[in-house]
Design a protein around this motif. Structure first.
Motif, PDB file in Angstrom:
ATOM      1  N   LEU A  38       1.661  -2.214  14.605  1.00 20.76           N
ATOM      2  CA  LEU A  38       2.178  -1.114  13.694  1.00 20.76           C
ATOM      3  C   LEU A  38       3.520  -0.591  14.291  1.00 20.76           C
ATOM      4  O   LEU A  38       4.352  -0.477  13.411  1.00 20.76           O
ATOM      5  N   ALA A  39       3.437  -0.094  15.415  1.00 19.07           N
ATOM      6  CA  ALA A  39       4.613   0.253  15.885  1.00 19.07           C
ATOM      7  C   ALA A  39       5.820  -0.811  16.345  1.00 19.07           C
ATOM      8  O   ALA A  39       6.905  -0.223  16.822  1.00 19.07           O
TER       9      ALA A  39
ATOM     10  N   ALA B 212      -4.922   1.526  14.473  1.00 18.51           N
ATOM     11  CA  ALA B 212      -4.254   2.690  13.889  1.00 18.51           C
ATOM     12  C   ALA B 212      -5.222   3.703  13.378  1.00 18.51           C
ATOM     13  O   ALA B 212      -6.340   3.481  13.026  1.00 18.51           O
ATOM     14  N   ALA B 213      -4.985   5.068  13.267  1.00 20.41           N
ATOM     15  CA  ALA B 213      -5.802   5.982  12.713  1.00 20.41           C
ATOM     16  C   ALA B 213      -5.933   5.821  11.290  1.00 20.41           C
ATOM     17  O   ALA B 213      -5.253   5.406  10.710  1.00 20.41           O
TER      18      ALA B 213
ATOM     19  N   ALA C 288      -5.915   7.622   8.907  1.00 24.39           N
ATOM     20  CA  ALA C 288      -4.934   8.208   7.852  1.00 24.39           C
ATOM     21  C   ALA C 288      -3.683   7.585   7.706  1.00 24.39           C
ATOM     22  O   ALA C 288      -2.945   7.191   6.791  1.00 24.39           O
ATOM     23  N   GLN C 289      -3.102   6.847   8.681  1.00 20.77           N
ATOM     24  CA  GLN C 289      -1.940   6.123   8.917  1.00 20.77           C
ATOM     25  C   GLN C 289      -2.566   4.640   8.425  1.00 20.77           C
ATOM     26  O   GLN C 289      -1.435   4.288   7.270  1.00 20.77           O
ATOM     27  N   GLN C 290      -3.517   3.992   8.428  1.00 15.63           N
ATOM     28  CA  GLN C 290      -3.791   2.935   7.690  1.00 15.63           C
ATOM     29  C   GLN C 290      -3.868   3.424   6.235  1.00 15.63           C
ATOM     30  O   GLN C 290      -3.491   2.185   5.509  1.00 15.63           O
TER      31      GLN C 290
ATOM     32  N   VAL D  98      -1.985   5.448   4.364  1.00 18.08           N
ATOM     33  CA  VAL D  98      -0.597   5.608   4.169  1.00 18.08           C
ATOM     34  C   VAL D  98      -0.016   4.251   3.938  1.00 18.08           C
ATOM     35  O   VAL D  98       0.749   3.941   2.909  1.00 18.08           O
ATOM     36  N   VAL D  99      -0.224   3.280   5.052  1.00 14.82           N
ATOM     37  CA  VAL D  99       0.468   1.977   5.062  1.00 14.82           C
ATOM     38  C   VAL D  99      -0.068   1.200   3.875  1.00 14.82           C
ATOM     39  O   VAL D  99       0.617   0.473   3.225  1.00 14.82           O
TER      40      VAL D  99
END
Length: 357
Positions: free
Chosen positions: A26-27, A39-40, A42-44, A46-47
């Motif tokens: 991801l980064a 990934a957290a 929440a991040q997943q 959003v992505v």
């Protein structure tokens, strides 16, 4: 910049691509031997939403524009075209139509093959207009955008018939604007020098010529025309470097052809000469010799004549006909330029008010 026109000869060779050697975290960057950190949630989320939104926009653009992109059969060659208006006019590349006068046109929606005839071709800008003999119901013209709003980094889709594969779509970004490229005169090219081209990373292959380069507002911003070649790869196409004629020039040429049957105002500067490349004692290109200077033309009015050898336009060194065309491509008719030339053994300069191609 050397480039080759993207016109297909129907014969095609498809090579499968191998999977990548490493995953991208991801980064960014490649993962090491162990698993990448998860990934957290929440991040997943959003992505995932962002990816879904982008996919939805892609699909919407394809639904909007692809019905306006056609396959053009010209003799034994294939290219692409864009429906320009509801009267059956289709804009494409001059190198797609070649010397042909009649064409087979296939629409993305799968109707029967339609017949079309040449309205006019303008090789100097590698553009042409053909017209359907019978306009089918529901023919949809494309929407055309604004060249001034095209920006580097914009996501774009290229639509056409690469290698004869009709209704194909590739994606990339606008890599640069304002490029000047010279088209090869071999392999069916016109040999034109084209200014203000849009460079894109979207895949441009033989058969894409004459198709559509489209933004995410479903607007055509250019006509894919050329792919850069790499001499180290045997002059095969350099991946990710393609060029499209900007929509402003497409409109300028197409509107004149449709209105009068020819182009009378090119917007392109000229010296009003015919010339040839000359070489020095080491057989290296050293300038452009004037073969003829048109009477009353820009060069003749400034005192240049047959036999003079042009070596500079402003501060730009001129060694070949191609470099002369490229130097003039960024100038406008009526603009004054300093021309350096040799006559006999003497070097001279003249201020030339440029004419128009």
């Amino acid at each position: 910049m050397d480039a080759t026109p993207s016109r297909s000869r129907v014969r095609r060779s498809l090579t499968p691509l191998a999977a990548g050697a490493c995953a991208i975290a991801l980064a960014g960057g490649c993962t090491g031997p162990g698993p990448a950190p998860a990934a957290a949630p929440a991040q997943q989320a959003v992505v995932s939403r962002a990816a879904g939104d982008l996919e939805d926009r892609y699909r919407a653009v394809i639904r909007d524009v692809l019905p306006s992109v056609v396959q053009v059969g010209a003799g034994d060659g294939l290219g692409s075209g864009i429906v320009y208006d509801g009267k059956g006019h289709i804009v494409t590349n001059a190198h797609v139509v070649g010397d042909e006068k009649t064409f087979d046109v296939s629409a993305a929606t799968g109707e029967k093959v339609l017949k079309a005839s040449l309205v006019s071709s303008y090789p100097e800008q590698d553009l042409a207009v053909i017209k359907l003999d019978d306009v089918p119901d529901g023919l949809r013209a494309a929407e055309f955008g604004d060249t001034d709003e095209v920006e580097v980094g914009q996501i774009v889709l290229a639509m056409g018939s690469p290698l004869g594969l009709s209704s194909s779509v590739t994606q990339g970004i606008v890599s640069a604007v304002g490029r000047t490229v010279s088209e090869s005169s071999s392999g069916g090219g016109t040999g034109a020098t084209l200014a203000d081209m849009v460079q894109t990373s979207a895949a441009i292959n033989p058969g894409n010529s004459g198709g559509a380069l489209v933004n995410l507002d479903s607007e055509v911003i250019g006509i894919p025309t050329l792919a850069a070649t790499d001499p180290q790869l045997g002059d095969s196409a350099a991946p990710g470097i393609g060029f499209a004629i900007p929509v402003s020039m497409v409109r300028t040429v197409a509107d004149q052809i449709i209105r009068t049957g020819k182009v009378t105002d090119s917007g392109r500067a000229a010296l009003d000469i015919t010339g040839r490349t000359v070489v020095d004692d080491d057989y290296r290109p050293a300038g452009v010799a004037i073969v003829t200077a048109r009477k009353g033309g820009a060069a003749e009015k400034a005192g240049l004549r047959s036999g003079d050898i042009i070596t500079r336009i402003g501060s730009t060194r001129i060694t070949t006909i191609t470099s002369l065309s490229e130097a003039l491509a960024g100038d406008d008719p009526g603009q004054k330029v300093k021309v350096t030339y040799t006559r006999g053994d003497a070097s001279r300069t003249a201020e030339v008010t440029l004419g128009e191609i």
